[in-house]
Motif scaffolding. Sequence first.
Motif, short mmCIF file in Angstrom:
data_model
loop_
_atom_site.label_atom_id
_atom_site.label_comp_id
_atom_site.label_asym_id
_atom_site.label_seq_id
_atom_site.Cartn_x
_atom_site.Cartn_y
_atom_site.Cartn_z
N UNK A 154 0.80 -1.23 0.00
CA UNK A 154 0.00 0.00 0.00
C UNK A 154 0.83 1.27 0.00
N UNK A 155 2.05 1.19 0.57
CA UNK A 155 2.91 2.38 0.61
C UNK A 155 3.66 2.59 -0.70
N UNK A 156 3.57 1.61 -1.62
CA UNK A 156 4.32 1.72 -2.88
C UNK A 156 3.67 2.74 -3.81
N UNK A 157 4.48 3.64 -4.34
CA UNK A 157 3.99 4.53 -5.39
C UNK A 157 4.20 3.89 -6.76
N UNK A 158 5.09 2.90 -6.78
CA UNK A 158 5.35 2.16 -8.01
C UNK A 158 5.35 0.67 -7.70
N UNK A 159 4.89 -0.13 -8.66
CA UNK A 159 4.80 -1.58 -8.49
C UNK A 159 5.62 -2.26 -9.57
N UNK A 160 6.08 -3.44 -9.26
CA UNK A 160 6.72 -4.28 -10.26
C UNK A 160 5.63 -5.10 -10.93
N UNK A 161 5.47 -4.95 -12.24
CA UNK A 161 4.44 -5.70 -12.98
C UNK A 161 5.12 -6.86 -13.71
N UNK A 162 4.59 -8.05 -13.51
CA UNK A 162 5.14 -9.27 -14.11
C UNK A 162 4.16 -9.77 -15.17
N UNK A 163 4.60 -9.83 -16.40
CA UNK A 163 3.76 -10.27 -17.52
C UNK A 163 3.91 -11.78 -17.72
N UNK A 164 2.89 -12.45 -18.28
CA UNK A 164 3.06 -13.85 -18.67
C UNK A 164 4.16 -13.99 -19.71
N UNK A 165 4.83 -15.11 -19.70
CA UNK A 165 5.87 -15.34 -20.70
C UNK A 165 5.25 -15.37 -22.10
N UNK A 166 6.06 -15.08 -23.09
CA UNK A 166 5.56 -15.03 -24.46
C UNK A 166 4.93 -16.37 -24.85
N UNK A 167 3.73 -16.29 -25.40
CA UNK A 167 3.01 -17.49 -25.82
C UNK A 167 2.21 -18.14 -24.72
N UNK A 168 2.25 -17.57 -23.49
CA UNK A 168 1.50 -18.13 -22.38
C UNK A 168 0.49 -17.11 -21.85
N UNK A 169 -0.54 -17.61 -21.17
CA UNK A 169 -1.56 -16.72 -20.59
C UNK A 169 -1.42 -16.62 -19.08
N UNK A 170 -0.59 -17.49 -18.48
CA UNK A 170 -0.47 -17.51 -17.02
C UNK A 170 0.88 -16.97 -16.59
N UNK A 171 0.84 -16.08 -15.59
CA UNK A 171 2.07 -15.56 -14.98
C UNK A 171 2.23 -16.18 -13.60
N UNK A 172 3.46 -16.42 -13.20
CA UNK A 172 3.74 -16.95 -11.87
C UNK A 172 4.82 -16.11 -11.21
#
Length: 308
Positions: A154-172
Amino acid sequence: ESAEPAGVPSPDILPEAQPQADKEEKEEAAVEPSDRWYFCAGQWEPCICPGTVRWGNKDKWLEMSPQAGKTQVEVECSIAKFDDILPGDTEKHCECSAPPLSKPVPKESVELTPMAEDSTPASAKITAGEPFWLFCAPQWGDCNCQGKIRWGAPSSKSWLVIEPEQGKTEATASCSINKLPDVAPGDDRKHCDCLVTPNTDFFRRINPGVLLMAGSGDIVQKDLVGSCDAYKAGASEGPAGARQWEASEAFCSAEWEDKTRAKVGDKAMSLETMSSLMRVWVEPRFRPNYDRLYNKSGWIERAFVNYY
């Protein structure tokens, strides 16, 4: 009369047993601040120390020494690994008797995404069919998401966004500073969120209780079939209702403690939290089956109950 076995001290002079953590030695002591102690990790963060670790704050600490044959301590600085010697103190941390070896992922090594806090309730976004961020995993947990993941607090003004790998729909993601940068140093509320799109197969598989915690109560609440209020009202509806309230009252009523003269410990959950956990609802897709099997008062003649 019987004599004490040779070499065994009498019970009145036996040393007091010390609590254990992962079979490593630790003892509570009032330790004066010293230049030899180095900050190692905040609460819920890992500490790798080539010496002795102490856990606590101010003048109250637990010390942990390396196991026999080892020269360093590797431990998560949390009440899960140590005793909570300072309940309610959010500044508990670990210090090391030598410069620590812990090396969090540097924040500067990744690109962060600025995100303003969104005050729009999840229920409004679900109704509009708009994607929304949903809690996925706490710090030290794993998040699996059919979409993007964000890591922060909640204190973060910026977040690290993790995208799914290329060709996949699921991110882990492994949601910890061992694997991800510490985007909010000292904030023990760091966690991972999942970007969820309403009316998708993934959305329909989400536990309604998670949606309820996300603020979509008006979506789920209409299928509420059990609660503290309902159990209390049902106490007069025959023996079964009376027994149900007897079993539930401790989690629902402030009067129970006075009536039973029970003593609640300092780590007990609040009545508000316990009451919220007593809610039971029917997933909308199972409502026709529920109506077919249960009578109007919400009881069924016989059932097998599964829980997890």
